[in-house]
Design a protein around this motif. Structure first.
Motif, PDB file in Angstrom:
ATOM      1  N   UNK A  54      -4.941 -20.852 -12.103  1.00  0.00           N
ATOM      2  CA  UNK A  54      -5.940 -20.936 -11.046  1.00  0.00           C
ATOM      3  C   UNK A  54      -7.067 -19.926 -11.268  1.00  0.00           C
ATOM      4  N   UNK A  55      -8.259 -20.337 -10.905  1.00  0.00           N
ATOM      5  CA  UNK A  55      -9.428 -19.456 -10.882  1.00  0.00           C
ATOM      6  C   UNK A  55     -10.014 -19.500  -9.478  1.00  0.00           C
ATOM      7  N   UNK A  56     -10.282 -18.333  -8.923  1.00  0.00           N
ATOM      8  CA  UNK A  56     -10.933 -18.226  -7.619  1.00  0.00           C
ATOM      9  C   UNK A  56     -12.221 -17.434  -7.799  1.00  0.00           C
ATOM     10  N   UNK A  57     -13.336 -17.993  -7.361  1.00  0.00           N
ATOM     11  CA  UNK A  57     -14.623 -17.320  -7.558  1.00  0.00           C
ATOM     12  C   UNK A  57     -15.562 -17.629  -6.406  1.00  0.00           C
ATOM     13  N   UNK A  58     -16.338 -16.626  -6.021  1.00  0.00           N
ATOM     14  CA  UNK A  58     -17.323 -16.823  -4.960  1.00  0.00           C
ATOM     15  C   UNK A  58     -18.579 -16.018  -5.277  1.00  0.00           C
ATOM     16  N   UNK A 111     -18.865 -21.961 -10.836  1.00  0.00           N
ATOM     17  CA  UNK A 111     -18.459 -23.237 -11.413  1.00  0.00           C
ATOM     18  C   UNK A 111     -18.467 -23.175 -12.931  1.00  0.00           C
ATOM     19  N   UNK A 112     -19.496 -22.572 -13.508  1.00  0.00           N
ATOM     20  CA  UNK A 112     -19.609 -22.503 -14.954  1.00  0.00           C
ATOM     21  C   UNK A 112     -18.466 -21.717 -15.578  1.00  0.00           C
ATOM     22  N   UNK A 113     -18.131 -20.577 -14.975  1.00  0.00           N
ATOM     23  CA  UNK A 113     -17.048 -19.767 -15.546  1.00  0.00           C
ATOM     24  C   UNK A 113     -15.699 -20.439 -15.324  1.00  0.00           C
ATOM     25  N   UNK A 114     -15.525 -21.095 -14.182  1.00  0.00           N
ATOM     26  CA  UNK A 114     -14.271 -21.804 -13.932  1.00  0.00           C
ATOM     27  C   UNK A 114     -14.046 -22.876 -14.995  1.00  0.00           C
ATOM     28  N   UNK A 172      -9.300 -24.704  -9.649  1.00  0.00           N
ATOM     29  CA  UNK A 172     -10.227 -23.628  -9.314  1.00  0.00           C
ATOM     30  C   UNK A 172     -10.793 -23.848  -7.926  1.00  0.00           C
ATOM     31  N   UNK A 173     -11.025 -22.734  -7.242  1.00  0.00           N
ATOM     32  CA  UNK A 173     -11.602 -22.749  -5.896  1.00  0.00           C
ATOM     33  C   UNK A 173     -12.881 -21.915  -5.968  1.00  0.00           C
ATOM     34  N   UNK A 174     -14.011 -22.535  -5.717  1.00  0.00           N
ATOM     35  CA  UNK A 174     -15.304 -21.859  -5.827  1.00  0.00           C
ATOM     36  C   UNK A 174     -16.084 -21.990  -4.523  1.00  0.00           C
ATOM     37  N   UNK A 175     -16.821 -20.972  -4.185  1.00  0.00           N
ATOM     38  CA  UNK A 175     -17.658 -21.045  -2.988  1.00  0.00           C
ATOM     39  C   UNK A 175     -18.953 -20.291  -3.216  1.00  0.00           C
ATOM     40  N   UNK A 231     -23.678 -15.615   4.064  1.00  0.00           N
ATOM     41  CA  UNK A 231     -22.718 -14.513   4.158  1.00  0.00           C
ATOM     42  C   UNK A 231     -22.665 -13.728   2.863  1.00  0.00           C
ATOM     43  N   UNK A 232     -22.474 -12.420   2.987  1.00  0.00           N
ATOM     44  CA  UNK A 232     -22.302 -11.574   1.805  1.00  0.00           C
ATOM     45  C   UNK A 232     -20.843 -11.650   1.377  1.00  0.00           C
ATOM     46  N   UNK A 233     -20.566 -12.495   0.432  1.00  0.00           N
ATOM     47  CA  UNK A 233     -19.210 -12.699  -0.068  1.00  0.00           C
ATOM     48  C   UNK A 233     -18.834 -11.572  -1.034  1.00  0.00           C
ATOM     49  N   UNK A 234     -17.536 -11.398  -1.297  1.00  0.00           N
ATOM     50  CA  UNK A 234     -17.121 -10.345  -2.238  1.00  0.00           C
ATOM     51  C   UNK A 234     -17.712 -10.533  -3.635  1.00  0.00           C
ATOM     52  N   UNK A 235     -18.008 -11.788  -3.996  1.00  0.00           N
ATOM     53  CA  UNK A 235     -18.585 -12.103  -5.308  1.00  0.00           C
ATOM     54  C   UNK A 235     -17.707 -11.589  -6.439  1.00  0.00           C
ATOM     55  N   UNK A 236     -16.431 -11.893  -6.324  1.00  0.00           N
ATOM     56  CA  UNK A 236     -15.463 -11.555  -7.364  1.00  0.00           C
ATOM     57  C   UNK A 236     -14.912 -12.836  -7.973  1.00  0.00           C
TER      58      UNK A 236
END
Length: 339
Positions: A148-152, A183-186, A223-226, A231-236
């Motif tokens: 799994x990849x999680x990215x925001x 999306x690209x990195x996922x 993968x879950x991307x947002x 909103x200021x997301x963690x961007x991790x």
């Protein structure tokens, strides 16, 4: 061939300035010229960054001392600007999103192949040392098979409705501007996408102000991307396997460290510093490919770009987001170049 690669920048907005700064930090690169539809804007740009000012895009792409053209205009202008440079016989590095939709991207890739010219999407995060370290860790098997990849990526955009981020004529919305990064990195880490599920909040101007995306990849991973302009997301970005995970830390697209956490509780942080503002690494890759006579980069292939554009087309279909370019290839009234 000269010792330095001579770049022409098409556009004078924010992203063009960032790219010009990167050229200063790249030893074998030189800014040869800047093209604008407003000579005063080009003059101002060259006073800060150097090079020759051109009062039109046509003059820039036909300049004999320009080897490669960087397209840094708003998304809806990319198609016509890249085509212009390719028709003039110049290799092109085009800012993301490469085009507004896959259909446009396919035409440009076909043209570059017919003319045997270098063409690459400027997905600078694909060439960061941090991503190279993540790939090394994953390939070592330390965290097991990646599942799994999680990215925001997101921030609160304090701009009016006419700003390019909210203006549909300028290709506004969170997806094309921000969502494309996770999306690209996922896709780079998990491979091709089989299925897409997306939801979005559409704002008053008709563009997506925040979007959530679930992808199932053909290799079995998910993968879950947002992305968000609200909103200021963690961007991790976290890559999780059976025996641990790797995190590209806060603002993953600029991170200079990655953290590995194993299932046994052992953790370590690895420094991954980059040069300048981070764009230098994509400049180095584009120049390497161009000098080698390649028409695409193995790190960001034409197929990569086309696949990603296809995924974003499907996301937009699901959330009901359309642009003028979806029905017509070229706009009769080009938007302003300020990006």
């Amino acid at each position: 061939m000269t010792d330095k690669v001579r770049w022409g920048i098409l556009g004078t907005g924010k992203i063009a300035k960032a790219f010009a700064s990167a050229l200063k930090d790249t030893p074998d690169a030189r800014l040869a010229g800047v093209g604008s539809r407003n000579l005063a804007s080009a003059d101002w740009f060259t006073r800060e960054f150097g090079g020759t000012a051109y009062a039109s895009y046509e003059d820039l792409v036909h300049a004999p001392d320009v080897d490669l053209v960087y397209v840094g205009t708003p998304h809806p202008m990319h198609y016509e600007n890249v085509r212009l440079a390719l028709e003039a016989g110049k290799g092109v590095l085009c800012e993301k999103a490469f085009t507004v939709n896959r259909r446009q991207a396919e035409e440009l890739v076909q043209l570059a192949r017919e003319k045997n010219l270098f063409l690459m999407e400027a997905m600078w995060t694909r060439f960061l040392p941090a991503l190279a370290e993540v790939r090394r860790i994953v390939d070592s098997g330390e965290i097991g098979t990646v599942r799994q990849v999680n990215a925001d990526l997101g921030f609160k955009a304090e701009f009016g409705p006419a700003h390019r981020l909210f203006n549909p004529v300028l290709g506004g919305g969170a997806l094309l501007d921000l969502g494309i990064y996770p999306l690209s990195i996922a896709v780079a880490l998990l491979g091709p996408v089989d299925t897409v599920l997306a939801h979005a909040d559409i704002g008053p101007t008709g563009v997506d102000e925040q979007t959530g995306i679930l992808l199932r990849h053909s290799g079995g991973g998910m993968s879950v991307c947002s992305c968000s302009l609200r909103a200021r997301l963690p961007s991790e970005l976290t890559i999780a396997g059976e025996r641990g995970h790797v995190r590209m830390n806060t603002m993953f697209y600029r991170t200079q460290t990655v953290t590995v956490v194993r299932a046994d509780g052992i953790a370590r942080t690895v420094p991954t510093p980059y040069i300048g503002n981070g764009y230098v690494h994509e400049v180095i890759e584009a120049q390497r490919c161009w000098r080698a006579g390649l028409i695409e980069s193995p790190g960001m292939t034409h197929a990569d770009t086309l696949a990603l554009m296809g995924v974003m087309d499907e996301i937009r279909r699901q959330i009901g987001l359309t642009y003028d370019a979806d029905s017509t290839q070229l706009s009769s009234t080009p938007p302003k170049e300020n990006e």
